[in-house]
Scaffold this motif. Structure first.
Motif, PDB file in Angstrom:
ATOM      1  N   ILE A  17      41.931  31.526  45.157  1.00  0.00           N
ATOM      2  CA  ILE A  17      40.964  30.676  45.838  1.00  0.00           C
ATOM      3  C   ILE A  17      41.663  29.421  46.337  1.00  0.00           C
ATOM      4  N   HIS A  18      41.491  29.116  47.607  1.00  0.00           N
ATOM      5  CA  HIS A  18      41.986  27.874  48.207  1.00  0.00           C
ATOM      6  C   HIS A  18      40.821  27.225  48.938  1.00  0.00           C
ATOM      7  N   ALA A  25      34.950  27.390  45.191  1.00  0.00           N
ATOM      8  CA  ALA A  25      34.566  28.620  44.497  1.00  0.00           C
ATOM      9  C   ALA A  25      35.255  28.667  43.152  1.00  0.00           C
ATOM     10  N   ARG A  26      34.663  29.416  42.239  1.00  0.00           N
ATOM     11  CA  ARG A  26      35.219  29.581  40.905  1.00  0.00           C
ATOM     12  C   ARG A  26      35.192  31.057  40.526  1.00  0.00           C
ATOM     13  N   THR A  32      34.772  38.740  40.169  1.00  0.00           N
ATOM     14  CA  THR A  32      33.594  38.011  40.641  1.00  0.00           C
ATOM     15  C   THR A  32      33.941  36.555  40.927  1.00  0.00           C
ATOM     16  N   VAL A  33      33.404  36.044  42.041  1.00  0.00           N
ATOM     17  CA  VAL A  33      33.606  34.659  42.448  1.00  0.00           C
ATOM     18  C   VAL A  33      32.241  34.066  42.812  1.00  0.00           C
ATOM     19  N   HIS A  34      32.005  32.837  42.374  1.00  0.00           N
ATOM     20  CA  HIS A  34      30.801  32.101  42.753  1.00  0.00           C
ATOM     21  C   HIS A  34      31.173  30.897  43.604  1.00  0.00           C
ATOM     22  N   VAL A  62      30.809  38.527  45.345  1.00  0.00           N
ATOM     23  CA  VAL A  62      30.682  37.114  45.717  1.00  0.00           C
ATOM     24  C   VAL A  62      29.221  36.699  45.585  1.00  0.00           C
ATOM     25  N   ARG A  63      29.002  35.634  44.832  1.00  0.00           N
ATOM     26  CA  ARG A  63      27.679  35.047  44.659  1.00  0.00           C
ATOM     27  C   ARG A  63      27.795  33.535  44.863  1.00  0.00           C
ATOM     28  N   SER A  64      26.674  32.815  44.712  1.00  0.00           N
ATOM     29  CA  SER A  64      26.701  31.351  44.745  1.00  0.00           C
ATOM     30  C   SER A  64      25.809  30.824  43.640  1.00  0.00           C
TER      31      SER A  64
END
Length: 217
Positions: A17-18, A25-26, A32-34, A62-64
């Motif tokens: 992640i950049h 994002a984490r 999985t990334v949020h 990918v979620r938020s």
């Protein structure tokens, strides 16, 4: 403000992640990334440039953590979000963030471009709500451009709210749910005037659902 985020998933390592600007994002799981907000964005004049790459054989969800709220600024009501998706051979992407809420007086334009390998898998869901409680004056436009290898898969545009061709303060929908799936061999289906699922010539389906307000599904 300009926000740039790049997420790269590979089969052999955790997602990279950049990020800079108002969105980051984490990693919340091996695949999985949020997305998380680090500042109020998009405001009028803001630009978001988001790239998600899923390498050969990789999986990514990918979620938020919260909805995105588009707000006007003193200078302009317009903001833009450019989303770039690359899903390589044998890869899989499940993209389903929380909705985008376009506040009264704001106009947000989303452009999503997708490069999909013929044996990749994709579920890409987008939800939009015009106005917060008591608001009715926001506007949104979304362009969805997808290619399957060298073939065009989809060219699609929808608009909601102020400034759209179908704008009607009394009856026009103010919420949208759109879902692109590939592969998907389900037949065409229509539910009233508000929901339709269309098969695409090169494979996959596009679901479009409109309503006065978004409902949990």
């Amino acid at each position: 403000m300009r926000t740039e985020v790049r997420i790269v998933a590979s089969a052999a390592a955790l997602p990279e992640i950049h990020a800079s600007g108002g969105l980051s994002a984490r990693r919340t799981g091996p695949h999985t990334v949020h997305f998380i907000g680090t500042a109020a964005t998009p405001l009028g004049g803001d630009e978001l440039d988001i790239t998600i790459v899923v390498g050969p054989g990789a999986r990514l969800t990918v979620r938020s953590v919260a909805a995105t709220i588009a707000l006007p600024s003193a200078a302009t009501p317009d903001s833009v979000g450019r989303w770039h998706f690359e899903i390589a051979e044998g890869a899989e992407l499940d993209f389903d963030p929380e909705p985008t809420i376009v506040a009264g007086g704001a106009r947000h334009h989303t452009v999503s471009s997708i490069a999909l390998a013929p044996d990749a898998r994709l579920r890409l869901r987008e939800r939009v709500q015009i106005g917060r409680a008591g608001e009715n004056g926001g506007g949104w436009r979304g362009d969805l451009i997808a290619d399957l290898g060298e073939l065009p898969l989809l060219r699609h545009r929808l608009a909601l709210g102020a400034g759209s061709a179908a704008d009607d303060a009394l009856a026009a929908p103010r919420a949208l749910e759109s879902e692109l799936r590939y592969p998907d061999d389900r037949p065409a289906a229509t539910t009233g005037l508000a929901e339709t699922r269309l098969p695409l010539a090169a494979g996959g389906t596009l679901l479009t659902r409109t309503s006065p307000v978004l409902v949990a599904r």
